[in-house]
Design a protein around this motif. Structure first.
Motif, mmCIF file in Angstrom:
data_model
loop_
_atom_site.group_PDB
_atom_site.id
_atom_site.type_symbol
_atom_site.label_atom_id
_atom_site.label_comp_id
_atom_site.label_asym_id
_atom_site.label_seq_id
_atom_site.Cartn_x
_atom_site.Cartn_y
_atom_site.Cartn_z
ATOM 1 N N THR A 1 0.860 -1.184 0.000
ATOM 2 C CA THR A 1 0.000 0.000 0.000
ATOM 3 C C THR A 1 0.894 1.230 0.000
ATOM 4 O OG1 THR A 1 -1.781 -1.109 1.202
ATOM 5 C CG2 THR A 1 -1.790 1.293 1.210
ATOM 6 N N ILE A 2 0.742 2.057 -1.032
ATOM 7 C CA ILE A 2 1.540 3.277 -1.159
ATOM 8 C C ILE A 2 0.729 4.434 -0.589
ATOM 9 C CG2 ILE A 2 2.803 4.771 -2.746
ATOM 10 C CD1 ILE A 2 2.812 2.409 -4.735
ATOM 11 N N VAL A 3 1.316 5.139 0.370
ATOM 12 C CA VAL A 3 0.590 6.176 1.111
ATOM 13 C C VAL A 3 1.278 7.521 0.949
ATOM 14 C CG1 VAL A 3 -0.182 6.932 3.392
ATOM 15 C CG2 VAL A 3 -0.257 4.504 2.790
ATOM 16 N N HIS A 4 0.482 8.520 0.608
ATOM 17 C CA HIS A 4 0.961 9.904 0.636
ATOM 18 C C HIS A 4 -0.014 10.710 1.485
ATOM 19 C CE1 HIS A 4 2.608 13.767 -0.320
ATOM 20 N NE2 HIS A 4 1.476 14.170 -0.858
ATOM 21 N N ALA A 5 0.433 11.120 2.665
ATOM 22 C CA ALA A 5 -0.417 11.901 3.559
ATOM 23 C C ALA A 5 -0.455 13.354 3.100
ATOM 24 C CB ALA A 5 0.098 11.802 4.996
ATOM 25 N N ARG A 6 -1.646 13.878 2.912
ATOM 26 C CA ARG A 6 -1.808 15.273 2.496
ATOM 27 C C ARG A 6 -1.977 16.134 3.749
ATOM 28 N NH1 ARG A 6 -6.489 16.222 -0.166
ATOM 29 N NH2 ARG A 6 -7.456 14.263 0.430
ATOM 30 N N THR A 7 -0.902 16.743 4.145
ATOM 31 C CA THR A 7 -0.930 17.586 5.339
ATOM 32 C C THR A 7 -1.851 18.782 5.114
ATOM 33 O OG1 THR A 7 1.354 16.980 5.812
ATOM 34 C CG2 THR A 7 0.466 18.893 6.973
ATOM 35 N N PRO A 8 -2.800 19.048 6.016
ATOM 36 C CA PRO A 8 -3.686 20.210 5.860
ATOM 37 C C PRO A 8 -2.881 21.498 5.674
ATOM 38 C CG PRO A 8 -4.436 18.806 7.655
ATOM 39 C CD PRO A 8 -3.098 18.277 7.235
ATOM 40 N N ASP A 9 -3.193 22.241 4.622
ATOM 41 C CA ASP A 9 -2.463 23.469 4.303
ATOM 42 C C ASP A 9 -3.430 24.468 3.676
ATOM 43 O OD1 ASP A 9 -0.777 25.482 3.518
ATOM 44 O OD2 ASP A 9 0.733 24.159 2.623
ATOM 45 N N ARG A 10 -3.771 25.499 4.416
ATOM 46 C CA ARG A 10 -4.737 26.485 3.917
ATOM 47 C C ARG A 10 -4.181 27.317 2.770
ATOM 48 N NH1 ARG A 10 -7.337 28.945 9.557
ATOM 49 N NH2 ARG A 10 -8.278 26.972 10.282
ATOM 50 N N ARG A 11 -2.872 27.288 2.582
ATOM 51 C CA ARG A 11 -2.265 28.086 1.518
ATOM 52 C C ARG A 11 -2.412 27.420 0.149
ATOM 53 N NH1 ARG A 11 3.592 28.271 4.001
ATOM 54 N NH2 ARG A 11 2.979 26.073 4.165
ATOM 55 N N VAL A 12 -2.794 26.137 0.133
ATOM 56 C CA VAL A 12 -2.912 25.395 -1.123
ATOM 57 C C VAL A 12 -4.362 24.981 -1.325
ATOM 58 C CG1 VAL A 12 -2.123 23.384 -2.424
ATOM 59 C CG2 VAL A 12 -0.563 24.527 -0.830
ATOM 60 N N GLU A 13 -4.877 25.207 -2.526
ATOM 61 C CA GLU A 13 -6.246 24.816 -2.842
ATOM 62 C C GLU A 13 -6.391 23.302 -2.715
ATOM 63 O OE1 GLU A 13 -8.974 26.517 -3.532
ATOM 64 O OE2 GLU A 13 -7.900 28.404 -3.188
ATOM 65 N N ASP B 1 -8.161 21.167 -4.351
ATOM 66 C CA ASP B 1 -8.084 20.482 -5.645
ATOM 67 C C ASP B 1 -6.644 20.360 -6.130
ATOM 68 O OD1 ASP B 1 -10.775 20.175 -5.681
ATOM 69 O OD2 ASP B 1 -11.190 21.843 -7.052
ATOM 70 N N THR B 2 -5.854 21.398 -5.898
ATOM 71 C CA THR B 2 -4.445 21.358 -6.285
ATOM 72 C C THR B 2 -3.691 20.308 -5.483
ATOM 73 O OG1 THR B 2 -4.467 23.709 -6.878
ATOM 74 C CG2 THR B 2 -2.313 22.703 -6.427
ATOM 75 N N GLN B 3 -3.965 20.275 -4.199
ATOM 76 C CA GLN B 3 -3.285 19.313 -3.341
ATOM 77 C C GLN B 3 -3.660 17.882 -3.716
ATOM 78 O OE1 GLN B 3 -4.015 19.834 0.859
ATOM 79 N NE2 GLN B 3 -1.937 19.203 1.386
ATOM 80 N N ARG B 4 -4.948 17.655 -4.019
ATOM 81 C CA ARG B 4 -5.377 16.319 -4.434
ATOM 82 C C ARG B 4 -4.723 15.913 -5.753
ATOM 83 N NH1 ARG B 4 -10.431 17.766 -2.170
ATOM 84 N NH2 ARG B 4 -11.066 18.738 -4.140
#
Length: 295
Positions: free
Chosen positions: A37-49, A51-54
Protein backbone atom coordinates in the motif's frame (compact mmCIF):
# COMPACT_ATOMS: atom_id res chain seq x y z
CA UNK A 1 -7.36 -9.65 9.64
CA UNK A 2 -4.63 -12.30 9.32
CA UNK A 3 -0.94 -11.49 8.98
CA UNK A 4 -1.07 -12.38 5.27
CA UNK A 5 -3.82 -9.76 4.79
CA UNK A 6 -1.74 -7.01 6.37
CA UNK A 7 0.19 -5.15 3.67
CA UNK A 8 3.54 -3.48 3.67
CA UNK A 9 3.00 0.29 3.75
CA UNK A 10 5.38 2.56 1.85
CA UNK A 11 5.20 6.27 2.65
CA UNK A 12 6.04 8.61 -0.24
CA UNK A 13 6.41 12.38 -0.44
CA UNK A 14 8.52 12.87 -3.56
CA UNK A 15 11.85 13.12 -1.71
CA UNK A 16 14.88 11.00 -2.59
CA UNK A 17 14.76 9.04 0.69
CA UNK A 18 11.08 8.22 0.12
CA UNK A 19 11.86 6.90 -3.37
CA UNK A 20 14.52 4.66 -1.82
CA UNK A 21 11.96 3.55 0.78
CA UNK A 22 9.36 2.76 -1.90
CA UNK A 23 11.75 0.46 -3.76
CA UNK A 24 12.90 -1.18 -0.53
CA UNK A 25 9.27 -1.76 0.52
CA UNK A 26 8.32 -3.21 -2.88
CA UNK A 27 11.10 -5.80 -2.79
CA UNK A 28 10.34 -6.66 0.85
CA UNK A 29 6.62 -7.14 0.08
CA UNK A 30 7.53 -9.65 -2.64
CA UNK A 31 9.88 -11.53 -0.29
CA UNK A 32 7.16 -11.80 2.33
CA UNK A 33 4.34 -12.58 -0.10
CA UNK A 34 2.38 -9.48 0.92
CA UNK A 35 0.65 -6.64 -0.88
CA UNK A 36 1.99 -3.09 -0.97
CA UNK A 37 0.00 0.00 0.00
CA UNK A 38 1.54 3.28 -1.16
CA UNK A 39 0.59 6.18 1.11
CA UNK A 40 0.96 9.90 0.64
CA UNK A 41 -0.42 11.90 3.56
CA UNK A 42 -1.81 15.27 2.50
CA UNK A 43 -0.93 17.59 5.34
CA UNK A 44 -3.69 20.21 5.86
CA UNK A 45 -2.46 23.47 4.30
CA UNK A 46 -4.74 26.49 3.92
CA UNK A 47 -2.26 28.09 1.52
CA UNK A 48 -2.91 25.40 -1.12
CA UNK A 49 -6.25 24.82 -2.84
CA UNK A 50 -7.70 21.38 -1.96
CA UNK A 51 -8.08 20.48 -5.64
CA UNK A 52 -4.44 21.36 -6.29
CA UNK A 53 -3.29 19.31 -3.34
CA UNK A 54 -5.38 16.32 -4.43
CA UNK A 55 -4.05 16.55 -7.99
CA UNK A 56 -0.44 16.71 -6.83
CA UNK A 57 -1.01 13.75 -4.51
CA UNK A 58 -2.53 11.68 -7.32
CA UNK A 59 0.35 12.53 -9.65
CA UNK A 60 2.86 11.45 -7.01
CA UNK A 61 1.01 8.19 -6.40
CA UNK A 62 0.76 7.55 -10.15
CA UNK A 63 4.53 7.92 -10.47
CA UNK A 64 5.06 5.66 -7.48
CA UNK A 65 2.79 2.92 -8.84
CA UNK A 66 4.54 3.07 -12.20
CA UNK A 67 7.92 2.76 -10.51
CA UNK A 68 6.81 -0.31 -8.57
CA UNK A 69 5.40 -1.92 -11.73
CA UNK A 70 8.81 -1.42 -13.39
CA UNK A 71 10.85 -3.12 -10.68
CA UNK A 72 8.40 -5.80 -9.42
CA UNK A 73 5.55 -6.10 -11.95
CA UNK A 74 4.03 -9.10 -10.16
CA UNK A 75 3.36 -7.13 -6.95
CA UNK A 76 -0.22 -6.13 -6.14
CA UNK A 77 -0.50 -2.54 -5.01
CA UNK A 78 -3.07 -0.18 -3.55
CA UNK A 79 -2.89 3.52 -2.71
CA UNK A 80 -4.12 5.91 -0.05
CA UNK A 81 -4.07 9.70 0.35
CA UNK A 82 -5.20 10.43 3.92
CA UNK A 83 -5.75 14.07 4.83
CA UNK A 84 -3.63 14.14 7.95
CA UNK A 85 -0.16 14.79 9.25
CA UNK A 86 2.21 12.04 8.03
CA UNK A 87 3.20 10.69 11.45
CA UNK A 88 -0.43 10.53 12.62
CA UNK A 89 -1.64 8.91 9.39
CA UNK A 90 1.10 6.27 9.33
CA UNK A 91 0.75 5.47 13.03
CA UNK A 92 -2.98 4.92 12.53
CA UNK A 93 -2.45 2.75 9.43
CA UNK A 94 0.19 0.69 11.24
CA UNK A 95 -2.58 -1.02 13.26
CA UNK A 96 -3.51 -3.04 10.18
CA UNK A 97 -0.10 -3.35 8.53
CA UNK A 98 2.71 -5.89 8.65
CA UNK A 99 5.38 -3.28 8.12
CA UNK A 100 5.67 0.49 7.59
CA UNK A 101 8.57 1.71 5.45
CA UNK A 102 9.58 5.36 5.11
CA UNK A 103 12.60 7.46 4.27
CA UNK A 104 14.94 8.88 6.87
CA UNK A 105 14.03 12.47 5.92
CA UNK A 106 11.22 14.03 3.92
CA UNK A 107 10.87 17.17 1.82
CA UNK A 108 10.14 19.34 4.85
CA UNK A 109 13.24 18.45 6.85
CA UNK A 110 16.53 20.30 7.12
CA UNK A 111 19.30 18.62 5.13
CA UNK A 112 21.56 18.82 8.18
CA UNK A 113 19.28 16.57 10.21
CA UNK A 114 20.27 12.90 10.33
CA UNK A 115 16.70 11.81 11.02
CA UNK A 116 13.40 13.55 10.23
CA UNK A 117 10.70 14.18 12.82
CA UNK A 118 8.13 12.03 11.01
CA UNK A 119 10.52 9.07 10.84
CA UNK A 120 11.31 9.34 14.53
CA UNK A 121 7.65 9.76 15.54
CA UNK A 122 6.40 6.79 13.51
CA UNK A 123 9.25 4.56 14.68
CA UNK A 124 8.39 5.53 18.28
CA UNK A 125 4.62 4.99 18.09
CA UNK A 126 3.64 2.51 15.37
CA UNK A 127 1.89 -0.74 16.25
CA UNK A 128 3.93 -2.78 13.75
CA UNK A 129 7.62 -2.85 12.84
CA UNK A 130 8.88 0.29 11.10
CA UNK A 131 11.77 0.35 8.63
CA UNK A 132 13.55 3.67 8.11
CA UNK A 133 15.52 3.65 4.86
CA UNK A 134 18.52 5.91 4.53
CA UNK A 135 18.57 7.99 1.33
CA UNK A 136 21.01 7.29 -1.48
CA UNK A 137 23.95 9.45 -2.62
CA UNK A 138 23.51 13.17 -3.05
CA UNK A 139 23.40 14.76 -6.51
CA UNK A 140 27.07 15.67 -6.39
CA UNK A 141 27.91 12.03 -5.71
CA UNK A 142 25.87 10.66 -8.60
CA UNK A 143 28.75 10.30 -11.05
CA UNK A 144 30.93 8.53 -8.48
CA UNK A 145 28.02 6.25 -7.63
CA UNK A 146 27.58 5.32 -11.29
CA UNK A 147 31.28 4.53 -11.60
CA UNK A 148 31.05 2.19 -8.62
CA UNK A 149 27.75 0.59 -9.62
CA UNK A 150 29.23 -2.61 -11.03
CA UNK A 151 31.56 -3.15 -8.08
CA UNK A 152 28.74 -2.36 -5.66
CA UNK A 153 26.47 -4.95 -7.23
CA UNK A 154 29.14 -7.60 -6.73
CA UNK A 155 29.39 -6.69 -3.05
CA UNK A 156 25.68 -6.66 -2.21
CA UNK A 157 25.04 -6.51 1.53
CA UNK A 158 23.28 -9.59 2.85
CA UNK A 159 23.76 -9.51 6.65
CA UNK A 160 20.78 -8.94 8.91
CA UNK A 161 22.02 -7.44 12.18
CA UNK A 162 19.87 -7.57 15.33
CA UNK A 163 20.50 -5.89 18.67
CA UNK A 164 18.99 -7.78 21.62
CA UNK A 165 18.63 -7.29 25.37
CA UNK A 166 18.83 -10.09 27.94
CA UNK A 167 15.08 -10.21 28.63
CA UNK A 168 11.69 -10.98 27.10
CA UNK A 169 11.78 -7.78 25.02
CA UNK A 170 14.13 -9.55 22.62
CA UNK A 171 11.51 -12.05 21.44
CA UNK A 172 9.91 -9.65 18.98
CA UNK A 173 13.29 -8.52 17.65
CA UNK A 174 14.48 -12.10 17.16
CA UNK A 175 11.24 -13.19 15.49
CA UNK A 176 11.39 -10.31 13.00
CA UNK A 177 15.14 -10.75 12.39
CA UNK A 178 14.91 -14.49 11.78
CA UNK A 179 11.88 -14.09 9.48
CA UNK A 180 13.72 -11.42 7.51
CA UNK A 181 16.91 -13.47 7.20
CA UNK A 182 14.93 -16.58 6.18
CA UNK A 183 13.26 -14.64 3.37
CA UNK A 184 16.65 -13.70 1.89
CA UNK A 185 18.56 -16.72 0.52
CA UNK A 186 22.15 -16.67 1.72
CA UNK A 187 21.56 -14.01 4.36
CA UNK A 188 23.52 -14.27 7.60
CA UNK A 189 22.03 -13.14 10.90
CA UNK A 190 24.38 -11.35 13.30
CA UNK A 191 22.91 -11.07 16.81
CA UNK A 192 24.53 -8.38 18.96
CA UNK A 193 24.14 -8.20 22.74
CA UNK A 194 25.83 -5.44 24.72
CA UNK A 195 26.85 -6.10 28.31
CA UNK A 196 28.52 -4.10 31.10
CA UNK A 197 29.60 -4.87 34.64
CA UNK A 198 26.76 -2.67 35.87
CA UNK A 199 24.10 -4.47 33.83
CA UNK A 200 25.42 -7.79 35.15
CA UNK A 201 25.08 -6.51 38.71
CA UNK A 202 21.50 -5.36 38.09
CA UNK A 203 20.53 -8.77 36.72
CA UNK A 204 22.07 -10.62 39.67
CA UNK A 205 25.06 -11.92 37.71
CA UNK A 206 28.82 -11.70 38.35
CA UNK A 207 30.07 -8.26 39.34
CA UNK A 208 33.84 -8.11 39.89
CA UNK A 209 35.11 -10.76 37.46
CA UNK A 210 35.07 -9.43 33.89
CA UNK A 211 35.73 -12.84 32.34
CA UNK A 212 32.85 -14.33 34.32
CA UNK A 213 30.53 -11.53 33.13
CA UNK A 214 31.59 -12.14 29.52
CA UNK A 215 30.94 -15.88 29.89
CA UNK A 216 27.55 -15.15 31.42
CA UNK A 217 26.65 -12.86 28.51
CA UNK A 218 27.66 -15.59 26.05
CA UNK A 219 25.42 -18.13 27.81
CA UNK A 220 22.53 -15.66 27.93
CA UNK A 221 22.80 -14.99 24.23
CA UNK A 222 22.92 -18.72 23.47
CA UNK A 223 19.78 -19.29 25.53
CA UNK A 224 17.94 -16.40 23.86
CA UNK A 225 18.62 -17.74 20.38
CA UNK A 226 18.40 -21.51 20.89
CA UNK A 227 14.71 -21.92 20.08
CA UNK A 228 14.89 -19.62 17.07
CA UNK A 229 17.84 -21.47 15.58
CA UNK A 230 15.82 -24.69 15.77
CA UNK A 231 12.85 -23.01 14.06
CA UNK A 232 15.02 -21.50 11.30
CA UNK A 233 17.83 -24.03 10.75
CA UNK A 234 18.51 -22.62 7.28
CA UNK A 235 19.67 -19.29 8.72
CA UNK A 236 23.37 -18.90 9.47
CA UNK A 237 23.68 -17.23 12.88
CA UNK A 238 26.61 -15.38 14.41
CA UNK A 239 26.33 -14.43 18.10
CA UNK A 240 28.24 -11.33 19.19
CA UNK A 241 28.27 -10.46 22.90
CA UNK A 242 29.86 -7.01 23.11
CA UNK A 243 31.51 -5.57 26.20
CA UNK A 244 30.02 -2.08 26.59
CA UNK A 245 27.15 -0.43 24.79
CA UNK A 246 25.94 -2.18 21.65
CA UNK A 247 25.21 1.14 19.93
CA UNK A 248 28.64 1.57 18.34
CA UNK A 249 28.71 -2.03 17.13
CA UNK A 250 25.24 -1.74 15.60
CA UNK A 251 25.99 1.56 13.86
CA UNK A 252 29.26 0.19 12.47
CA UNK A 253 27.60 -3.04 11.35
CA UNK A 254 24.81 -1.11 9.62
CA UNK A 255 27.26 0.08 6.96
CA UNK A 256 27.47 -3.42 5.48
CA UNK A 257 24.06 -4.79 6.51
CA UNK A 258 20.92 -5.24 4.44
CA UNK A 259 18.97 -4.33 7.60
CA UNK A 260 19.72 -3.53 11.24
CA UNK A 261 16.97 -4.52 13.70
CA UNK A 262 16.40 -2.97 17.14
CA UNK A 263 13.54 -3.15 19.63
CA UNK A 264 11.20 -0.58 21.11
CA UNK A 265 9.38 -1.10 24.37
CA UNK A 266 5.63 -0.51 24.24
CA UNK A 267 3.97 1.76 26.78
CA UNK A 268 6.24 4.80 26.81
CA UNK A 269 4.97 6.39 23.62
CA UNK A 270 2.88 9.11 25.23
CA UNK A 271 5.92 10.35 27.11
CA UNK A 272 8.29 10.00 24.17
CA UNK A 273 10.05 7.09 25.86
CA UNK A 274 9.42 4.42 23.25
CA UNK A 275 13.01 4.26 22.06
CA UNK A 276 15.87 3.15 24.27
CA UNK A 277 19.19 5.00 24.01
CA UNK A 278 20.60 2.11 21.95
CA UNK A 279 17.62 2.10 19.58
CA UNK A 280 17.59 5.87 19.13
CA UNK A 281 21.35 6.07 18.57
CA UNK A 282 21.19 3.26 16.02
CA UNK A 283 18.21 4.77 14.23
CA UNK A 284 19.78 8.23 14.12
CA UNK A 285 23.31 7.30 13.08
CA UNK A 286 22.97 4.03 11.14
CA UNK A 287 24.41 4.00 7.64
CA UNK A 288 21.71 1.73 6.21
CA UNK A 289 18.09 0.68 6.71
CA UNK A 290 16.94 0.17 10.31
CA UNK A 291 13.90 -1.76 11.53
CA UNK A 292 12.34 -0.75 14.85
CA UNK A 293 10.22 -3.56 16.32
CA UNK A 294 7.66 -2.88 19.10
CA UNK A 295 8.20 -5.40 21.92
Amino acid sequence: MTSTDRPVIAAVDGSSPSREALEWAAHEAVRRGLGLTIVHARTPDRRVEPDTQRREAEELLDRSVRRVSEIVPELRTSRLTPLDFPSAALTSLSRDASLVVLGSRGLGGFRSLLLGSNSLAVASMADCPVVVVRGGPSDEDTEAAKADETAGAAEAHTDIVAGVAADESSEGVLEFAFETAASRPGARLRIVHGWTMFSSMLSGGPVFDRDAVADSAERTLAELTAGWREKYPQVEVVREPVGGSASRTLVTASATAALTVVGRRRGGESLGLGLSPVAQTTLTHALGAVAVVPC
